[in-house]
Design a protein around this motif. Sequence first.
Motif, mmCIF file in Angstrom:
data_model
loop_
_atom_site.group_PDB
_atom_site.id
_atom_site.type_symbol
_atom_site.label_atom_id
_atom_site.label_comp_id
_atom_site.label_asym_id
_atom_site.label_seq_id
_atom_site.Cartn_x
_atom_site.Cartn_y
_atom_site.Cartn_z
ATOM 1 N N ALA A 449 0.822 -1.209 0.257
ATOM 2 C CA ALA A 449 -0.017 0.153 -0.041
ATOM 3 C C ALA A 449 0.993 1.216 -0.064
ATOM 4 N N SER A 450 0.229 2.478 -0.242
ATOM 5 C CA SER A 450 1.092 3.551 -0.045
ATOM 6 C C SER A 450 1.858 3.834 1.356
ATOM 7 N N PRO A 451 3.019 4.426 1.398
ATOM 8 C CA PRO A 451 3.531 4.488 2.697
ATOM 9 C C PRO A 451 2.688 5.201 3.701
ATOM 10 N N ARG A 452 1.976 5.990 3.248
ATOM 11 C CA ARG A 452 1.188 6.493 4.433
ATOM 12 C C ARG A 452 0.131 5.817 5.132
ATOM 13 N N VAL A 453 -0.285 4.926 4.216
ATOM 14 C CA VAL A 453 -1.374 3.895 4.894
ATOM 15 C C VAL A 453 -0.480 2.704 5.529
ATOM 16 N N SER A 454 0.542 2.524 4.804
ATOM 17 C CA SER A 454 1.478 1.484 5.349
ATOM 18 C C SER A 454 1.492 1.619 6.892
ATOM 19 N N LEU A 455 1.967 2.885 7.069
ATOM 20 C CA LEU A 455 2.557 3.310 8.422
ATOM 21 C C LEU A 455 1.603 2.599 9.503
ATOM 22 N N TYR A 456 0.116 2.867 9.165
ATOM 23 C CA TYR A 456 -0.764 2.646 10.304
ATOM 24 C C TYR A 456 -1.303 1.027 10.309
ATOM 25 N N ILE A 457 -0.900 0.452 9.419
ATOM 26 C CA ILE A 457 -1.468 -0.981 8.914
ATOM 27 C C ILE A 457 -1.034 -1.925 10.110
ATOM 28 N N PRO A 458 0.294 -1.769 10.637
ATOM 29 C CA PRO A 458 0.761 -2.625 11.785
ATOM 30 C C PRO A 458 0.203 -2.221 12.982
ATOM 31 N N VAL A 459 -0.051 -0.680 13.012
ATOM 32 C CA VAL A 459 -0.641 -0.303 14.343
ATOM 33 C C VAL A 459 -2.227 -0.911 14.667
ATOM 34 N N TYR A 460 -2.858 -1.219 13.711
ATOM 35 C CA TYR A 460 -4.424 -1.370 13.836
ATOM 36 C C TYR A 460 -4.758 -2.891 13.409
ATOM 37 N N SER A 461 -3.514 -3.409 12.986
ATOM 38 C CA SER A 461 -3.825 -4.911 12.535
ATOM 39 C C SER A 461 -2.406 -5.682 12.736
ATOM 40 N N ASP A 462 -2.695 -6.961 12.758
ATOM 41 C CA ASP A 462 -1.480 -7.695 12.732
ATOM 42 C C ASP A 462 -0.794 -8.074 11.358
ATOM 43 N N LEU A 463 -1.263 -7.498 10.487
ATOM 44 C CA LEU A 463 -0.442 -7.742 9.333
ATOM 45 C C LEU A 463 0.659 -6.955 9.214
ATOM 46 N N LYS A 464 1.639 -6.948 8.092
ATOM 47 C CA LYS A 464 2.811 -6.386 7.871
ATOM 48 C C LYS A 464 2.882 -5.626 6.668
ATOM 49 N N VAL A 465 3.637 -4.760 6.006
ATOM 50 C CA VAL A 465 3.920 -4.315 4.978
ATOM 51 C C VAL A 465 5.096 -4.093 4.367
ATOM 52 N N VAL A 466 5.168 -3.795 3.049
ATOM 53 C CA VAL A 466 6.497 -3.834 2.389
ATOM 54 C C VAL A 466 7.180 -2.621 2.792
ATOM 55 N N TYR A 467 6.599 -1.363 2.828
ATOM 56 C CA TYR A 467 7.469 -0.296 3.134
ATOM 57 C C TYR A 467 6.554 0.752 3.724
ATOM 58 N N SER A 468 7.266 1.328 4.878
ATOM 59 C CA SER A 468 6.521 2.462 5.627
ATOM 60 C C SER A 468 7.391 3.375 6.123
ATOM 61 N N HIS A 469 8.497 2.968 6.624
ATOM 62 C CA HIS A 469 9.236 3.893 7.407
ATOM 63 C C HIS A 469 10.989 3.766 6.688
ATOM 64 N N PRO A 470 11.529 4.928 6.865
ATOM 65 C CA PRO A 470 12.777 4.839 6.484
ATOM 66 C C PRO A 470 13.812 4.084 7.300
ATOM 67 N N TYR A 471 13.664 3.995 8.533
ATOM 68 C CA TYR A 471 14.459 3.566 9.308
ATOM 69 C C TYR A 471 13.565 1.886 9.814
ATOM 70 N N GLU A 472 12.576 1.653 10.144
ATOM 71 C CA GLU A 472 11.940 0.613 10.637
ATOM 72 C C GLU A 472 11.748 -0.513 9.562
ATOM 73 N N THR A 473 11.880 -0.117 8.249
ATOM 74 C CA THR A 473 11.567 -1.114 7.045
ATOM 75 C C THR A 473 12.958 -1.354 6.810
ATOM 76 N N LEU A 474 13.267 -2.677 6.703
ATOM 77 C CA LEU A 474 14.529 -3.220 6.308
ATOM 78 C C LEU A 474 14.830 -2.731 4.900
ATOM 79 N N ARG A 475 16.019 -2.418 4.437
ATOM 80 C CA ARG A 475 16.425 -2.139 3.129
ATOM 81 C C ARG A 475 15.142 -1.229 2.382
ATOM 82 N N ALA A 476 15.085 -0.393 3.323
ATOM 83 C CA ALA A 476 14.182 0.711 3.117
ATOM 84 C C ALA A 476 14.185 1.438 1.800
ATOM 85 N N ALA A 477 15.330 2.044 1.412
ATOM 86 C CA ALA A 477 15.515 2.681 0.162
ATOM 87 C C ALA A 477 15.146 1.936 -0.977
ATOM 88 N N GLU A 478 15.495 0.573 -1.159
ATOM 89 C CA GLU A 478 15.284 -0.229 -2.204
ATOM 90 C C GLU A 478 13.931 -0.549 -2.323
#
Length: 566
Positions: A449-478
């Motif tokens: 999903a978009s980074p903005r929506v992905s930021l809150y998916i792990p907050v209000y669900s138990d699902l994970k995301v591809v990208y949402s945060h420049p530090y907390e997402t591994l290999r974020a730039a890629e």
Amino acid sequence: MDRTTSAPVSRGEWRWVIIVGGLLVTLSLLPYLWALNGVQTEGSYAFTGVLYNPLDAATYLAKIRQGINGNWLMSLPHTSEPHAPALIQVYYVFLGQIARLLSMSPIVIYQLTRLVGAFFMYLAMYHLGATIWTRKRERRLFFAIMGMGSGLGWLGLLLTAARTAPATDFTIPESIPFHAALVNAHFAFSIALIMIAAAVFVRVFRPGHDEQPTLTNGGGTLIMIALILIVIQPQAWLPMAATLGAYSAVLTIRGRGVPLREINWALLFILPALPFLIYYVAILSTNEAMRLWNEQNQTPSPGVINYILGFGLPLLVGIPSIWRAFRRFERDGDRFMVTWLIVNAALLYAPFNLQRRLAIGLFIPISYFAVRALRDYWFTRIPARWRGATLIALIVFMIPSNILVWGLPLVGILQPEQGLEGSLLIYRDEAQAIAWLAANGNAGEIVLASPRVSLYIPVYSDLKVVYSHPYETLRAAEKLVWVKGWLEGIYCPPKTSDHDEPTCMPMPPEACRTVLERYNVRYVLLRAADASSETTGATSRTACLEVVGLTTPIQRIGMIAIYRVP
């Protein structure tokens, strides 16, 4: 510092601190009441519940959710790779455990803990001032500078028209207590613990105090604070520990002997944390996910001028006392505080990836020297009839940065497009889509999903995301490149150097399928084109969906379409 034992704090003084501290805590709550009132329940937008630094706050909320789910070990919820959890950054996981027992949501326990931590900080602030000074005037002055003061970042913005990087009172919240109390649930609490530890050292290092440490005369307090700090905020423990090491070394050199009493007190703060440091080093070396997370978590210090502006008038006012303390190096307290100031300032540029985090306690010695200088230097040169006006002017010029950092996020509430850009708001149908995923998806499944929506998916669900945060997402730039390419249809490879021109191209069709396979995507969440969407994004999304064979969404919510990847 007064050379005599500090006078106890009277009931009237504590009453004053409780009232003023309570007002400051209430002040930090008012923007949220405004935001909740400004974002109507029937409108197009949903308030995320966080006004200050929502990017990091969402990661804390997701860790609270892990605790609510019964976990004690922390994993990275904003990344797609499976990895081993670790006993690291467990404060928010612990808050989640409390929230589970009290049936609280992540946002409620987060905000409640933030307010309690801020109030605790103001109590600790006056306790430290009362340990240093016997007179009520100096105690309250220290409290005013520490609790309400800030730097000259506001003046820097006016003079440079934002052409240069803002001063640190805007960009490093933990460097200013008032700002720290706004942004999260652990900065203010950590500052409070630093001040309580400092009060112990101020007392035991003053002239006439010759007690060896025990568990009941302050030693136990130091052990407890060291253990809590090394778990909650190791970067708050490090400057104090380094200061104590330097202080002991200087006393050894100057006294031509080993100061065993001072070293014993210092070791009570240093030694309890060492096992945790060894564990952290081991985890960051052996856990590949944690190693990558630590390596990309880069928070370097800005230039020296940014710090000077960021600490502003308290630093400038305190220069005469800083210089006096450096020259005389007296045991009356100046010696400990000037050592703290010098060591902490040097650490800001140590070869360490979290440099700016070490600014968390630096405002304490700066405020101390400001009060010292006002009493012992400036007020001896300013006529008595002008001293009151001088103090008022000092406070007036110290608070504008705090007023700005307090009120600026509300612009994102008044102007929703800015609120969306700053992740203060999401569209209401996006919030409903996250709720649908929480109800229908399985824990650990990956959402693109978009980074903005992905930021809150792990907050209000138990699902994970591809990208949402420049530090907390591994290999974020890629990942950001591929996610934006999938959603917007424009693939922009990362530049290999700052001199390279950006080279963007249409998203290769084969890459649409590769992204889903590489990151094991189970759901794709897209917002249909409307008046506020980019037309290129609408066209490209259709193309990528066709390439991977996602023609029919499994759920539509407003402008949101949710697709399940076979």
